[in-house]
Design an enzyme around this catalytic site. Structure first.
Site, PDB file in Angstrom:
ATOM      1  N   GLY A  19       0.830  -1.209   0.000  1.00  0.00           N
ATOM      2  CA  GLY A  19       0.000   0.000   0.000  1.00  0.00           C
ATOM      3  C   GLY A  19       0.858   1.249   0.000  1.00  0.00           C
ATOM      4  O   GLY A  19       0.456   2.276   0.529  1.00  0.00           O
ATOM      5  N   LYS A 194      13.807  -7.037  11.581  1.00  0.00           N
ATOM      6  CA  LYS A 194      14.936  -7.499  10.743  1.00  0.00           C
ATOM      7  C   LYS A 194      14.712  -7.302   9.231  1.00  0.00           C
ATOM      8  O   LYS A 194      15.601  -6.804   8.534  1.00  0.00           O
ATOM      9  CB  LYS A 194      15.239  -8.966  11.072  1.00  0.00           C
ATOM     10  CG  LYS A 194      16.560  -9.484  10.491  1.00  0.00           C
ATOM     11  CD  LYS A 194      17.782  -8.887  11.160  1.00  0.00           C
ATOM     12  CE  LYS A 194      18.100  -9.561  12.472  1.00  0.00           C
ATOM     13  NZ  LYS A 194      19.084  -8.822  13.263  1.00  0.00           N
ATOM     14  N   LYS A 228      14.767   1.285  17.640  1.00  0.00           N
ATOM     15  CA  LYS A 228      15.661   0.220  17.173  1.00  0.00           C
ATOM     16  C   LYS A 228      15.883   0.350  15.655  1.00  0.00           C
ATOM     17  O   LYS A 228      17.015   0.324  15.165  1.00  0.00           O
ATOM     18  CB  LYS A 228      15.031  -1.130  17.513  1.00  0.00           C
ATOM     19  CG  LYS A 228      15.908  -2.305  17.228  1.00  0.00           C
ATOM     20  CD  LYS A 228      15.275  -3.565  17.817  1.00  0.00           C
ATOM     21  CE  LYS A 228      15.932  -4.788  17.254  1.00  0.00           C
ATOM     22  NZ  LYS A 228      15.173  -5.990  17.591  1.00  0.00           N
ATOM     23  N   CYS A 387     -20.054   2.982 -20.528  1.00  0.00           N
ATOM     24  CA  CYS A 387     -19.333   2.669 -21.772  1.00  0.00           C
ATOM     25  C   CYS A 387     -19.955   1.459 -22.458  1.00  0.00           C
ATOM     26  O   CYS A 387     -21.041   1.579 -23.032  1.00  0.00           O
ATOM     27  CB  CYS A 387     -17.844   2.505 -21.479  1.00  0.00           C
ATOM     28  SG  CYS A 387     -16.867   2.822 -22.942  1.00  0.00           S
ATOM     29  N   MET A 390     -23.515   1.229 -21.744  1.00  0.00           N
ATOM     30  CA  MET A 390     -24.471   2.037 -22.524  1.00  0.00           C
ATOM     31  C   MET A 390     -24.740   1.375 -23.872  1.00  0.00           C
ATOM     32  O   MET A 390     -25.889   1.270 -24.318  1.00  0.00           O
ATOM     33  CB  MET A 390     -23.945   3.452 -22.764  1.00  0.00           C
ATOM     34  CG  MET A 390     -24.951   4.298 -23.537  1.00  0.00           C
ATOM     35  SD  MET A 390     -24.301   5.783 -24.328  1.00  0.00           S
ATOM     36  CE  MET A 390     -23.794   5.132 -25.914  1.00  0.00           C
ATOM     37  N   GLN A 391     -23.671   0.920 -24.500  1.00  0.00           N
ATOM     38  CA  GLN A 391     -23.832   0.301 -25.825  1.00  0.00           C
ATOM     39  C   GLN A 391     -24.795  -0.882 -25.736  1.00  0.00           C
ATOM     40  O   GLN A 391     -25.698  -1.031 -26.562  1.00  0.00           O
ATOM     41  CB  GLN A 391     -22.465  -0.150 -26.349  1.00  0.00           C
ATOM     42  CG  GLN A 391     -21.480   1.008 -26.510  1.00  0.00           C
ATOM     43  CD  GLN A 391     -20.100   0.565 -26.965  1.00  0.00           C
ATOM     44  OE1 GLN A 391     -19.788  -0.621 -27.018  1.00  0.00           O
ATOM     45  NE2 GLN A 391     -19.248   1.524 -27.297  1.00  0.00           N
ATOM     46  N   ARG A 468     -13.790   2.398 -28.698  1.00  0.00           N
ATOM     47  CA  ARG A 468     -13.584   2.465 -30.134  1.00  0.00           C
ATOM     48  C   ARG A 468     -14.928   2.635 -30.854  1.00  0.00           C
ATOM     49  O   ARG A 468     -15.033   3.322 -31.844  1.00  0.00           O
ATOM     50  CB  ARG A 468     -12.907   1.160 -30.561  1.00  0.00           C
ATOM     51  CG  ARG A 468     -12.232   1.189 -31.872  1.00  0.00           C
ATOM     52  CD  ARG A 468     -11.299  -0.011 -32.017  1.00  0.00           C
ATOM     53  NE  ARG A 468     -10.005   0.228 -31.392  1.00  0.00           N
ATOM     54  CZ  ARG A 468      -9.476  -0.537 -30.425  1.00  0.00           C
ATOM     55  NH1 ARG A 468     -10.130  -1.582 -29.964  1.00  0.00           N
ATOM     56  NH2 ARG A 468      -8.299  -0.258 -29.915  1.00  0.00           N
ATOM     57  N   HIS A 513     -16.536   7.214 -19.015  1.00  0.00           N
ATOM     58  CA  HIS A 513     -16.259   6.565 -17.730  1.00  0.00           C
ATOM     59  C   HIS A 513     -16.327   7.574 -16.590  1.00  0.00           C
ATOM     60  O   HIS A 513     -15.301   8.154 -16.211  1.00  0.00           O
ATOM     61  CB  HIS A 513     -14.875   5.916 -17.759  1.00  0.00           C
ATOM     62  CG  HIS A 513     -14.788   4.739 -18.676  1.00  0.00           C
ATOM     63  ND1 HIS A 513     -15.156   3.468 -18.296  1.00  0.00           N
ATOM     64  CD2 HIS A 513     -14.407   4.654 -19.974  1.00  0.00           C
ATOM     65  CE1 HIS A 513     -14.990   2.646 -19.319  1.00  0.00           C
ATOM     66  NE2 HIS A 513     -14.546   3.341 -20.345  1.00  0.00           N
ATOM     67  N   GLU A 515     -16.535   7.075 -13.564  1.00  0.00           N
ATOM     68  CA  GLU A 515     -15.842   6.585 -12.364  1.00  0.00           C
ATOM     69  C   GLU A 515     -14.465   7.220 -12.168  1.00  0.00           C
ATOM     70  O   GLU A 515     -13.934   7.195 -11.068  1.00  0.00           O
ATOM     71  CB  GLU A 515     -15.735   5.055 -12.383  1.00  0.00           C
ATOM     72  CG  GLU A 515     -14.838   4.445 -13.460  1.00  0.00           C
ATOM     73  CD  GLU A 515     -15.564   4.122 -14.761  1.00  0.00           C
ATOM     74  OE1 GLU A 515     -16.580   4.777 -15.063  1.00  0.00           O
ATOM     75  OE2 GLU A 515     -15.091   3.225 -15.500  1.00  0.00           O
TER      76      GLU A 515
HETATM   77  N1  GLN Z   1     -15.728  -2.351 -26.312  1.00  0.00           N
HETATM   78  C1  GLN Z   1     -16.399  -1.104 -26.411  1.00  0.00           C
HETATM   79  C2  GLN Z   1     -15.712  -0.165 -27.396  1.00  0.00           C
HETATM   80  O1  GLN Z   1     -14.575  -0.340 -27.717  1.00  0.00           O
HETATM   81  C3  GLN Z   1     -16.561  -0.446 -25.049  1.00  0.00           C
HETATM   82  C4  GLN Z   1     -15.266  -0.102 -24.385  1.00  0.00           C
HETATM   83  C5  GLN Z   1     -15.405   0.218 -22.923  1.00  0.00           C
HETATM   84  O2  GLN Z   1     -16.377  -0.181 -22.281  1.00  0.00           O
HETATM   85  N2  GLN Z   1     -14.438   0.879 -22.358  1.00  0.00           N
HETATM   86  O3  GLN Z   1     -16.306   0.769 -27.856  1.00  0.00           O
END
Ligand code: GLN
Length: 538
Positions: A19, A194, A228, A387, A390-391, A468, A513, A515
Site C-alpha cells: 500500500g 529485521k 531500534k 461505456c 451504454m452500448q 472504439r 467513464h 468513475e
Molecule cells: N468495447 C467497447 C468499445 O470499444 C466499449 C469499451 C469500454 O467499455 N471501455 O467501444
C-alpha cells in the site's frame, strides 16, 4: 524566476502490495491541504508501453487521465485522494523508457556512442521525471512512486536514476520515503524489524539513504521498535513512522499527520506553505463512515469479477456515493458469462437494489450483460451503464422494444443488419490524429429538463473516454420515438454521450467513464443519483 523542483521519491521493500501508493497519496493529501500544488507519478518497471493492452487479470483496471493517458490504477488513488487531475506524464514504464532510447539510437541521436543502461536509460528516466514536474505550470512538489520492490532486477535503473537526482538537484530538493513490512508474530507477540533492516541495507547499497521509513504492520509499531529501526537504519527516531492496519484507508493520512510526517517533509524540502494541513472535513468524513451500519446491495455484472481491482474506480465511486447517504455498498459481483446459463445466479440478481454494467471489451459475457439490462429495464430496477454498459443497453432496447432481433455492435457481429453500435471511422475525423480509440476528455452538452441535467446541474461537462465503437445516429429517431432520451451529446461530432429512459425511475447510461472523476468527499453525479435511486428502491 523558475522555482526549484522538489521531489518526494517513494520506494517499497520486503514485499509488494504494502500500500505504498496509498501512503504516498495520503502524503499528497496532507501537502495539498498545506496549500501546495502536488503532482504525482508512478514509475512501473514492466516492459509494456502502458497497461492499455494488458489483461485486467494482470494489472487490474486501466486508469485514464483527462489527456487520454492509459495508466496504472494507482494513479486513480492519487487523483481521488489528493483531489487533483494528472496527465500522461504521470505514468512512466520501462517499456516507454527503453523504446524512446532505442528510437533515439536509430535516429543517430547518440552520435555513435555505445548505448548503456547508465547513462542512457537513466538519463531518459530522469528526463521523464522532470517532464512530470513540468507537466502542469503550478506544481510545487512532485511525488514519484517507484513500482516493485527494492532488490528487483527490473527496478534498478529507476533507483539509480533517483539516486542521481539527489546528487544533481541537492539534498534540500529531494526526499526519500521507504515503505517496508514489519511482521507481527502472533505466537510470541513480537514485532520483527529485521526485514526492514535488510531492506534499508539493500537501498543504501544502491546509494539511497531513506529520509523517512514507513513501517507497515498489523499492529501499531511502538516507540522502542521505532528507536531500534532508527538506530540500525541510520535515521532519527522521528523519521520512523508506524502505519498500522486501519479499517479505512483514509485514516492513513491522519495517522501520518499525527506523527508529523508532513512537517518533516516540509522542513527538509524547505517548502513555503501553511503551518498545518486542515483535515477537519476528512476527519469528519472518517468518523461518519465508521458509524455506518446499513448497506445497499448493488449488482455489478462484468467479465473480470473475481478480480475486484479490475473495477476499482467503479467500486470506489459506488462507495463514495453510498457514504453520502450513510450507506455501505454491498457489491454482488456477478460473472456475466455465467449469467448467460446459470438460473440460480440470475435469481441472486433479484436481491440487488441496483444494477451496474461497467466497461468492457470483446464478445465474451456480452449476452449475460444484456440479460441483466433487460431485467433492470423491465422491472424498473435502478440501472447505470458505463461505456460498454451504454452500448449494450441500446442493443437490448433495439432488440426488445424496436424489434430489431439481430441488433448488435459490429464489435461482436460484423454482419448484423442493425449495427446499433458501430465503428464509424469518419466520426474520428477532426477529433484526434491517428488514434482509433476515443481516449480522455471530450465535451458533452446536456439537454435541459432531463434527469441527467438535474444531476449535473450544468449544461456543459467534460468526461473521460476509452472506447472504439459509438452509437450509430442512423437509428436515433427510432429510439427517441420509443422513449429513449439522448440527454448528453458531443457538441462537435453529435456522438451520443448519455441516454436515459423516460419511463423508468433511474435508467441512465453513458459512453464515457464517470468513475474516473469521483472523489471521496464529492461523489460523481451519475453515481450519486444511481445509489440514491437504489436506496429509494429498497
Ligand atoms: N468495447 C467497447 C468499445 O470499444 C466499449 C469499451 C469500454 O467499455 N471501455 O467501444
Amino acid at each position: 524566476m523558475k522555482k526549484e523542483m522538489k521531489f518526494i521519491f517513494v520506494t517499497g521493500g520486503v514485499v509488494s502490495s504494502l500500500g505504498k501508493g496509498i501512503s504516498a497519496a495520503m502524503i499528497g493529501r496532507l501537502l495539498k491541504r498545506r496549500g501546495l500544488n502536488v503532482f504525482s507519478m508512478k514509475l512501473d518497471p514492466y516492459l509494456n508501453i502502458d497497461p492499455g493492452t494488458m489483461s485486467p487479470y494482470q494489472h487490474g483496471e486501466v486508469f485514464v487521465t483527462k489527456d487520454g493517458g492509459e495508466t496504472d490504477l494507482d494513479l486513480g488513488h492519487y487523483e481521488r485522494i489528493i483531489n487533483t487531475s494528472l496527465t500522461k506524464e504521470s505514468s512512466v514504464t520501462s517499456g516507454k523508457v527503453y523504446s524512446t532510447v532505442i528510437e533515439n539510437e536509430r535516429k543517430g541521436l547518440y552520435l555513435g556512442a555505445t548505448i548503456q543502461i547508465i547513462p542512457h536509460i537513466t538519463n531518459e528516466i530522469k528526463r521523464r521525471i522532470i517532464a512530470g514536474f513540468n507537466a502542469k505550470d503550478d506544481t510545487d512538489v512532485c511525488i514519484v512512486e517507484i513500482g516493485g520492490t527494492v532488490g528487483d532486477i527490473e527496478s534498478l535503473p529507476f533507483l539509480e536514476a533517483i539516486r542521481q537526482m539527489r546528487r544533481e538537484l541537492g539534498y534540500e530538493n529531494t526526499f526519500f520515503v521507504h515503505n517496508t513490512l514489519v511482521p507481527y508474530l502472533h505466537t510470541t507477540g513480537e514485532i520483527k524489524t529485521k526485514p526492514t533492516q535488510h531492506s534499508v541495507k539493500e537501498l543504501t547499497g544502491l546509494g539511497i539513504q531513506p529520509d523517512a521509513l514507513l513501517l507497515r504492520c498489523e499492529k501499531k509499531v511502538d516507540k522502542a521498535s521505532k528507536e531500534k529501526v532508527a538506530l540500525f537504519c541510520n535515521l532519527a527516531t522521528n523519521a520512523v513512522f508506524s502505519v498500522e492496519d486501519m479499517p479505512f484507508i483514509y485514516e492513513v493520512a491522519i495517522c501520518l499527520q499525527k506523527q508529523h510526517l508532513d512537517d518533516l517533509i516540509v522542513k527538509h524540502l524547505q517548502l513555503d506553505c501553511e503551518p498545518e494541513a486542515k483535515m477537519d472535513d476528512w476527519i469528519e468524513f472518517i468518523n461518519r463512515i465508521k458509524k455506518i451500519k446499513e448497506s445497499v446491495t448493488i449488482a455489478l455484472v462484468g467479465k473480470y469479477v473475481e478480480l475486484h481491482d479490475a473495477y476499482i474506480s467503479v467500486y470506489e465511486s459506488l462507495k463514495y456515493a453510498g457514504y453520502k447517504y450513510n450507506k455501505n455498498i454491498k457489491v454482488l459481483w456477478i460473472d456475466s458469462e455465467q449469467l448467460e446459463t446459470d438460473d440460480e445466479l440470475f435469481e441472486s440478481l433479484k436481491s440487488a437494489s441496483g444494477i451496474i454494467i461497467p466497461g468492457g471489451f470483446g464478445k465474451r459475457g456480452v449476452e449475460g450483460k444484456i440479460k441483466a439490462i433487460h431485467y433492470a429495464r423491465v422491472n424498473k430496477i435502478p440501472f447505470l451503464g458505463l461505456c460498454l454498459g451504454m452500448q449494450l443497453s441500446l442493443i437490448e432496447f433495439a432488440r426488445d422494444v424496436l424489434g430489431y432481433k439481430d441488433a448488435n455492435s459490429t464489435e461482436f457481429d460484423e454482419n448484423t443488419t442493425h449495427p446499433i453500435i458501430d465503428y464509424l471511422p469518419e466520426q474520428y475525423k477532426g477529433i484526434k490524429m491517428g488514434g482509433t480509440m476515443r481516449l480522455g476528455d471530450y465535451d458533452c452538452e446536456l439537454t435541459e429538463g432531463t434527469k441527467t441535467y438535474d444531476l449535473y446541474q450544468s449544461k456543459f461537462i467534460k468526461e473521460r473516454h476509452r472506447h472504439r465503437y459509438e452509437f450509430n445516429n442512423k437509428f436515433k429517431q427510432d429510439f427517441i420515438d420509443n422513449g429513449v432520451v439522448f440527454s448528453g451529446i458531443n457538441p462537435q461530432t453529435h456522438l451520443c454521450e448519455i441516454i436515459e429512459l423516460k419511463d423508468h425511475p433511474y435508467f441512465i447510461a453513458c459512453q464515457f467513464h464517470p468513475e474516473f472523476q469521483s472523489r471521496p468527499l464529492k461523489p460523481h453525479p451519475l453515481f450519486d443519483g444511481f445509489v440514491k435511486a437504489a436506496i429509494e428502491y429498497e
